[in-house]
Scaffold this motif. Structure first.
Motif, PDB file in Angstrom:
ATOM      1  N   VAL A  72       0.842  -1.209   0.000  1.00  0.00           N
ATOM      2  CA  VAL A  72       0.000   0.000   0.000  1.00  0.00           C
ATOM      3  C   VAL A  72       0.870   1.248   0.000  1.00  0.00           C
ATOM      4  CG1 VAL A  72      -1.710   1.318   1.305  1.00  0.00           C
ATOM      5  CG2 VAL A  72      -1.929  -1.165   1.125  1.00  0.00           C
ATOM      6  N   ASP A  73       1.958   1.216   0.736  1.00  0.00           N
ATOM      7  CA  ASP A  73       2.873   2.361   0.771  1.00  0.00           C
ATOM      8  C   ASP A  73       3.460   2.623  -0.616  1.00  0.00           C
ATOM      9  OD1 ASP A  73       4.380   4.383   2.281  1.00  0.00           O
ATOM     10  OD2 ASP A  73       6.137   3.149   1.857  1.00  0.00           O
ATOM     11  N   ILE A  74       3.686   1.569  -1.365  1.00  0.00           N
ATOM     12  CA  ILE A  74       4.300   1.682  -2.697  1.00  0.00           C
ATOM     13  C   ILE A  74       3.317   2.196  -3.739  1.00  0.00           C
ATOM     14  CG2 ILE A  74       5.326   0.356  -4.594  1.00  0.00           C
ATOM     15  CD1 ILE A  74       6.342  -1.568  -2.266  1.00  0.00           C
ATOM     16  N   VAL A  75       2.128   1.594  -3.803  1.00  0.00           N
ATOM     17  CA  VAL A  75       1.187   1.916  -4.887  1.00  0.00           C
ATOM     18  C   VAL A  75       0.195   3.000  -4.502  1.00  0.00           C
ATOM     19  CG1 VAL A  75       1.379  -0.423  -5.781  1.00  0.00           C
ATOM     20  CG2 VAL A  75      -0.531   0.153  -4.265  1.00  0.00           C
ATOM     21  N   GLY A  76       0.079   3.301  -3.206  1.00  0.00           N
ATOM     22  CA  GLY A  76      -0.931   4.254  -2.770  1.00  0.00           C
ATOM     23  C   GLY A  76      -2.279   3.562  -2.606  1.00  0.00           C
ATOM     24  N   GLU A  77      -3.203   4.222  -1.938  1.00  0.00           N
ATOM     25  CA  GLU A  77      -4.483   3.594  -1.625  1.00  0.00           C
ATOM     26  C   GLU A  77      -5.387   3.447  -2.840  1.00  0.00           C
ATOM     27  OE1 GLU A  77      -6.452   5.038   1.795  1.00  0.00           O
ATOM     28  OE2 GLU A  77      -4.664   4.990   3.070  1.00  0.00           O
ATOM     29  N   ASP A  97      -8.533  -3.152   4.471  1.00  0.00           N
ATOM     30  CA  ASP A  97      -9.803  -2.472   4.192  1.00  0.00           C
ATOM     31  C   ASP A  97      -9.600  -1.089   3.567  1.00  0.00           C
ATOM     32  OD1 ASP A  97     -12.563  -2.318   4.100  1.00  0.00           O
ATOM     33  OD2 ASP A  97     -12.748  -1.463   6.109  1.00  0.00           O
ATOM     34  N   LYS A  98      -8.817  -1.061   2.502  1.00  0.00           N
ATOM     35  CA  LYS A  98      -8.613   0.175   1.748  1.00  0.00           C
ATOM     36  C   LYS A  98      -9.618   0.188   0.586  1.00  0.00           C
ATOM     37  CE  LYS A  98      -5.019   1.297   4.255  1.00  0.00           C
ATOM     38  NZ  LYS A  98      -5.046   2.446   5.206  1.00  0.00           N
ATOM     39  N   ALA A  99     -10.630   1.004   0.708  1.00  0.00           N
ATOM     40  CA  ALA A  99     -11.761   0.969  -0.230  1.00  0.00           C
ATOM     41  C   ALA A  99     -11.359   1.224  -1.676  1.00  0.00           C
ATOM     42  CB  ALA A  99     -12.816   1.986   0.211  1.00  0.00           C
ATOM     43  N   ASN A 100     -10.345   2.051  -1.889  1.00  0.00           N
ATOM     44  CA  ASN A 100      -9.972   2.423  -3.256  1.00  0.00           C
ATOM     45  C   ASN A 100      -8.807   1.606  -3.812  1.00  0.00           C
ATOM     46  OD1 ASN A 100     -11.924   4.508  -3.426  1.00  0.00           O
ATOM     47  ND2 ASN A 100     -10.586   5.857  -2.225  1.00  0.00           N
ATOM     48  N   LEU A 101      -8.345   0.630  -3.040  1.00  0.00           N
ATOM     49  CA  LEU A 101      -7.262  -0.236  -3.508  1.00  0.00           C
ATOM     50  C   LEU A 101      -7.862  -1.342  -4.372  1.00  0.00           C
ATOM     51  CD1 LEU A 101      -4.183  -0.801  -3.206  1.00  0.00           C
ATOM     52  CD2 LEU A 101      -4.785  -2.374  -1.342  1.00  0.00           C
ATOM     53  N   HIS A 102      -7.371  -1.476  -5.592  1.00  0.00           N
ATOM     54  CA  HIS A 102      -7.912  -2.453  -6.534  1.00  0.00           C
ATOM     55  C   HIS A 102      -7.056  -3.730  -6.481  1.00  0.00           C
ATOM     56  CE1 HIS A 102     -10.545   0.611  -8.289  1.00  0.00           C
ATOM     57  NE2 HIS A 102      -9.508   1.427  -8.176  1.00  0.00           N
ATOM     58  N   LEU A 103      -7.662  -4.821  -6.064  1.00  0.00           N
ATOM     59  CA  LEU A 103      -6.949  -6.078  -5.878  1.00  0.00           C
ATOM     60  C   LEU A 103      -7.449  -7.156  -6.821  1.00  0.00           C
ATOM     61  CD1 LEU A 103      -7.032  -6.224  -1.973  1.00  0.00           C
ATOM     62  CD2 LEU A 103      -5.169  -5.372  -3.410  1.00  0.00           C
ATOM     63  N   SER A 104      -6.519  -8.011  -7.241  1.00  0.00           N
ATOM     64  CA  SER A 104      -6.867  -9.203  -8.019  1.00  0.00           C
ATOM     65  C   SER A 104      -5.983 -10.342  -7.536  1.00  0.00           C
ATOM     66  CB  SER A 104      -6.645  -8.978  -9.516  1.00  0.00           C
ATOM     67  OG  SER A 104      -7.571  -8.041 -10.042  1.00  0.00           O
ATOM     68  N   VAL A 105      -6.587 -11.533  -7.395  1.00  0.00           N
ATOM     69  CA  VAL A 105      -5.812 -12.707  -7.002  1.00  0.00           C
ATOM     70  C   VAL A 105      -5.908 -13.731  -8.119  1.00  0.00           C
ATOM     71  CG1 VAL A 105      -7.770 -13.664  -5.693  1.00  0.00           C
ATOM     72  CG2 VAL A 105      -5.430 -14.469  -5.242  1.00  0.00           C
ATOM     73  N   PHE A 106      -4.754 -14.164  -8.592  1.00  0.00           N
ATOM     74  CA  PHE A 106      -4.659 -15.161  -9.663  1.00  0.00           C
ATOM     75  C   PHE A 106      -4.226 -16.463  -9.008  1.00  0.00           C
ATOM     76  CE2 PHE A 106      -4.246 -11.023 -11.466  1.00  0.00           C
ATOM     77  CZ  PHE A 106      -4.880 -11.090 -12.703  1.00  0.00           C
ATOM     78  N   GLU A 107      -5.143 -17.428  -8.957  1.00  0.00           N
ATOM     79  CA  GLU A 107      -4.928 -18.575  -8.093  1.00  0.00           C
ATOM     80  C   GLU A 107      -5.549 -19.848  -8.676  1.00  0.00           C
ATOM     81  OE1 GLU A 107      -3.954 -21.166  -5.340  1.00  0.00           O
ATOM     82  OE2 GLU A 107      -3.163 -19.109  -5.344  1.00  0.00           O
ATOM     83  N   TYR A 108      -4.838 -20.965  -8.508  1.00  0.00           N
ATOM     84  CA  TYR A 108      -5.298 -22.266  -8.987  1.00  0.00           C
ATOM     85  C   TYR A 108      -6.384 -22.846  -8.076  1.00  0.00           C
ATOM     86  CZ  TYR A 108      -4.949 -27.033 -10.849  1.00  0.00           C
ATOM     87  OH  TYR A 108      -5.228 -28.248 -11.419  1.00  0.00           O
TER      88      TYR A 108
END
Length: 234
Positions: A72-77, A97-108
Motif C-alpha cells: 500500500v505504501d508503494i502503490v498508494g491507496e 480495508d482500503k476501499a480504493n485499492l484495486h486487488l486481483s488474485v490469480f490462483e489455482y
C-alpha cells in the motif's frame, strides 16, 4: 430387439457406494463454498487451511501484514495490485480495508472464487490464459510460484510481465536457489527482508524485487538483527 434395460450396465454395490460417496462429498464442498461466499460478502475473514497437495505454504501473520502495508505504501491507496499464486498476501491486503485499492488474485485453488470478480483462475502451466483486458493494468505484481523449478518460475514471470504496467513494480517470493534465474528473467535482486512462513520450510526463502522494497518495510533493521541473533544462538 434389445430393450433399454438390457443395454444399461448394472452397477456393483461397491461402485454404487463409491458414486454415492463422491456425490455426497461434492455436495458438501458446494455447500461449504456457498457458505464461505456469504461470509466473505458480509465482510468476514476466513482462515483458509493450507493444501499441501497444491504446494501451499502460508506466510506468518507478521510477514503478511508487513508485506501488505509495504504494498500500500508503494502503490498508494488507489493503486492496482495483482497477487499471483499469493493468496496469503491477498487476504492481508483485504484486511487493511482500503476501499480504493484495486486487488486481483490469480490462483489455482478454486476455494478463493468466493472473492468474486477479484478472483481469476490461474494455472502457471498456461501463463497467458488470462483475460486480455488485464494486460499491463497493474502498478505492482506480487508473485509466489508454487514450485521451485525453472519451468514454474519462467512461466510465472511470463504472467507477471503480461500483467505489469510499463513502469510497474514486481515483487517475487521464492526459494533462495532461484536467485540467478529471477535476475536473468526480470532483473530482480534479493531484498534484505525475508518472508517467514507459518510452517517451517526446508528451503530458505527470499523476496526479490525490481525496486528497493526494503525501504518500504518499517523497522526492517531491527528484524534483521533479531533474526541474526536467533541464528547465532540456535
Amino acid at each position: 430387439m434389445v430393450s433399454v434395460e438390457e443395454e444399461l450396465p448394472e452397477l456393483s454395490s461397491e461402485t454404487f457406494s463409491a458414486l454415492a460417496e463422491f456425490y455426497k462429498e461434492q455436495e458438501e464442498r458446494e455447500t461449504l463454498q456457498r457458505e464461505a461466499r456469504e461470509r466473505v460478502q458480509e465482510g468476514e475473514d476466513i482462515e483458509w487451511k493450507e493444501d499441501w497437495q497444491l504446494s501451499q505454504f502460508w506466510y506468518s501473520d507478521e510477514t503478511a501484514i508487513q508485506l501488505a502495508k509495504a504494498v500500500v505504501d508503494i502503490v498508494g491507496e488507489g493503486g492496482r495490485v495483482a497477487c499471483v499464486s499469493a493468496p496469503t498476501l491477498y487476504r492481508a491486503l483485504k484486511k487493511l480495508d482500503k476501499a480504493n485499492l484495486h486487488l486481483s488474485v490469480f490462483e489455482y485453488d478454486n476455494r478463493f472464487a468466493v472473492y468474486g470478480s477479484e478472483f481469476h483462475f490461474y494455472d502457471y502451466k498456461s501463463p497467458l490464459d488470462i483475460d486480455r483486458g488485464l494486460r499491463e493494468q497493474f502498478d505492482l505484481v506480487f508473485a509466489d510460484p508454487p514450485f521451485l523449478s525453472e519451468e514454474c518460475l519462467t512461466k510465472t514471470m511470463v504472467t507477471v510481465k503480461f500483467l505489469s504496467k510499463e513502469q510497474g513494480k514486481v515483487v517475487l517470493c521464492t526459494g533462495a536457489i532461484m536467485a540467478d534465474l529471477a535476475n536473468r528473467l526480470a532483473g530482480l535482486t534479493a531484498c534484505k527482508f525475508k518472508p517467514v512462513h507459518q510452517n517451517s520450510l526446508s528451503n530458505p526463502f527470499h523476496c526479490f524485487a525490481s525496486f528497493d522494497l526494503d525501504s518500504h518495510i518499517p523497522d526492517l533493521d531491527s528484524h534483521i538483527d533479531l533474526d541474526s541473533h536467533i541464528g547465532q544462538t540456535s
